[in-house]
Motif scaffolding. Structure first.
Motif, PDB file in Angstrom:
ATOM      1  N   UNK A  71       3.865  11.860  -4.069  1.00 47.38           N
ATOM      2  CA  UNK A  71       4.390  13.237  -4.067  1.00 47.38           C
ATOM      3  C   UNK A  71       4.999  13.645  -2.729  1.00 47.38           C
ATOM      4  N   UNK A  72       4.424  13.165  -1.634  1.00 43.69           N
ATOM      5  CA  UNK A  72       4.974  13.505  -0.311  1.00 43.69           C
ATOM      6  C   UNK A  72       6.366  12.890  -0.128  1.00 43.69           C
ATOM      7  N   UNK A  73       6.543  11.680  -0.636  1.00 43.37           N
ATOM      8  CA  UNK A  73       7.857  11.038  -0.555  1.00 43.37           C
ATOM      9  C   UNK A  73       8.888  11.829  -1.355  1.00 43.37           C
ATOM     10  N   UNK A 125       8.267  20.817  -5.405  1.00 43.17           N
ATOM     11  CA  UNK A 125       8.397  19.429  -5.857  1.00 43.17           C
ATOM     12  C   UNK A 125       7.071  18.695  -5.758  1.00 43.17           C
ATOM     13  N   UNK A 126       6.403  18.839  -4.637  1.00 46.92           N
ATOM     14  CA  UNK A 126       5.123  18.159  -4.445  1.00 46.92           C
ATOM     15  C   UNK A 126       4.088  18.667  -5.451  1.00 46.92           C
ATOM     16  N   UNK A 127       4.044  19.985  -5.650  1.00 40.67           N
ATOM     17  CA  UNK A 127       3.069  20.559  -6.576  1.00 40.67           C
ATOM     18  C   UNK A 127       3.268  20.045  -8.001  1.00 40.67           C
ATOM     19  N   UNK A 128       4.535  19.938  -8.417  1.00 39.72           N
ATOM     20  CA  UNK A 128       4.824  19.446  -9.767  1.00 39.72           C
ATOM     21  C   UNK A 128       4.339  18.009  -9.917  1.00 39.72           C
ATOM     22  N   UNK A 129       4.626  17.165  -8.933  1.00 35.75           N
ATOM     23  CA  UNK A 129       4.229  15.759  -9.038  1.00 35.75           C
ATOM     24  C   UNK A 129       2.724  15.577  -8.953  1.00 35.75           C
ATOM     25  N   UNK A 130       2.052  16.426  -8.193  1.00 38.53           N
ATOM     26  CA  UNK A 130       0.592  16.362  -8.146  1.00 38.53           C
ATOM     27  C   UNK A 130       0.023  16.694  -9.527  1.00 38.53           C
ATOM     28  N   UNK A 131       0.598  17.728 -10.188  1.00 37.18           N
ATOM     29  CA  UNK A 131       0.171  18.085 -11.546  1.00 37.18           C
ATOM     30  C   UNK A 131       0.421  16.921 -12.511  1.00 37.18           C
ATOM     31  N   UNK A 132       1.564  16.273 -12.365  1.00 41.29           N
ATOM     32  CA  UNK A 132       1.893  15.141 -13.238  1.00 41.29           C
ATOM     33  C   UNK A 132       0.852  14.039 -13.095  1.00 41.29           C
TER      34      UNK A 132
END
Length: 393
Positions: A71-73, A125-132
């Motif tokens: 997610x950070x990337x 963006x990071x929050x969405x990917x963490x949820x995914x």
């Protein structure tokens, strides 16, 4: 001439049967019964569901898609693009709110709203990917993605997949028609010497058309396991090519259906765009409340058809398209991280024959009898022409 005639019949009936399996993409004729639509496009929804079931049960673990995605990337690559879109998106939405509120908010308060939105969306963006990664099924609808990419306006894609995966088998069907039809033609020529009755030719045509189509389809898929007759070993042609087919099938799906762009559109582009628009609306409402301004943002109250709602939809589309158009590097990274093609291939080549066979045979199975009957009818027509010719000479 009989061997040549029935060689042609065998080839022609098999070619027609194959073409009618895939084409036309849309129904041609007088619906609902007087006409034809290719079996694959007609059954696209069901075939796509079968593909999904095969993939989710045996080939793909959806969680694996994102296990190596950082997610950070993603935030490093993507967040600056989203930040650049915030001012124009905010001004676009504020410009289409209730004119009375707009007059006050655009007068020096617009920049406050932009700053508030930028602060709230700093880690979207990071929050969405963490949820995914935490709960894939709640964010990523794998089944829905595959169905959309293989049905409706994209139905040609599922036709292309079956044609590419089964290209060698389909060539065999055509060649088998020539060889088997020719052999049956020799038998017909011999029989004609002892039974020169014209009306037997259409009957023989039915037999030739039926046998050539049935044998060709059977030899592709049977036997599932290798058998031996003396020194000769044989197996269903499609089954024998399992590793080669697995490689092609995985490549086609990875490059046409489960692409990094398609997955990102499903989980990130539109989701980030919607989050942005919702944040803009919330911050605009907060600013109006702080200024003690009465009234709704949407002056028309026409629900989904109001100018304000249409503007929101258009902004979501623009932001999503902008994200998609600026993310080539990100999609390359995602493609490598997900490794869809490689993971599918490894699992697919090791499937037992009973589970591997339906991948191609599902295109024929429900209407196999139709294809065989088509061969019989065409064979009968050619036999009738033969009979008329024999009477004439």
């Amino acid at each position: 001439m009989m061997p040549f005639t029935y060689g042609f019949v065998g080839w022609f009936t098999n070619v027609v049967a194959l073409k009618m399996t895939f084409y036309p993409l849309e129904f041609v004729g007088i619906p609902p019964y007087l006409g034809w639509q290719g079996i694959v496009p007609k059954k696209a929804q069901k075939l796509a569901l079968k593909s999904v079931n095969i993939m989710t049960e045996r080939l793909i673990k959806v969680e694996d898609f994102f296990s190596k995605v950082d997610p950070d990337q993603l935030e490093t690559e993507f967040q600056p693009i989203l930040n650049d879109l915030i001012p124009s998106a905010t001004h676009e939405i504020v410009h289409h709110i209730n004119p009375i509120l707009r007059k006050h908010l655009e007068n020096g308060h617009g920049e406050e709203i932009v700053r508030a939105v930028q602060e709230k969306c700093a880690h979207t963006v990071k929050n969405i990917m963490v949820q995914v990664k935490e709960n894939v099924s709640s964010v990523f609808n794998f089944r829905s993605l595959v169905l959309r990419k293989l049905t409706g306006p994209n139905v040609e894609r599922i036709v292309n997949i079956f044609e590419e995966v089964g290209s060698k088998e389909f060539k065999f069907i055509e060649h088998c028609g020539w060889a088997l039809g020719g052999a049956l033609g020799i038998a017909q020529a011999v029989l004609w010497n002892y039974l020169p009755i014209w009306w037997t030719l259409p009957i023989q045509g039915v037999i030739v058309g039926y046998i050539t189509n049935w044998v060709a389809l059977t030899m592709i898929f049977r036997p599932l396991y290798e058998k031996r007759v003396g020194p000769i070993k044989y197996r269903g042609l499609f089954i024998a090519r399992q590793e080669e087919v697995s490689k092609k099938y995985s490549n086609v799906f990875a490059t046409q259906v489960l692409t990094a762009r398609n997955v990102l559109e499903e989980i990130l582009y539109k989701r980030a765009a919607r989050t942005l628009v919702e944040t803009i609306q919330a911050e605009t409402e907060s600013a109006a409340t702080r200024l003690n301004l009465a009234g709704q943002l949407d002056a028309e109250n026409n629900g989904e058809d109001s100018d304000f709602e249409n503007t929101k939809k258009e902004v979501i589309r623009k932001v999503s398209d902008s994200l998609a158009g600026s993310s080539t590097k990100l999609e390359t990274y995602m493609g490598r991280a997900m490794s869809i093609e490689n993971n599918m291939f490894k699992r697919m080549k090791d499937l037992p024959p009973e589970e591997f066979e339906p991948i191609l045979r599902s295109a024929f199975q429900e209407d196999e009898y139709v294809l065989i009957l088509i061969g019989s009818v065409l064979g009968a027509i050619v036999g009738l022409v033969q009979g008329i010719y024999m009477i004439a000479v």
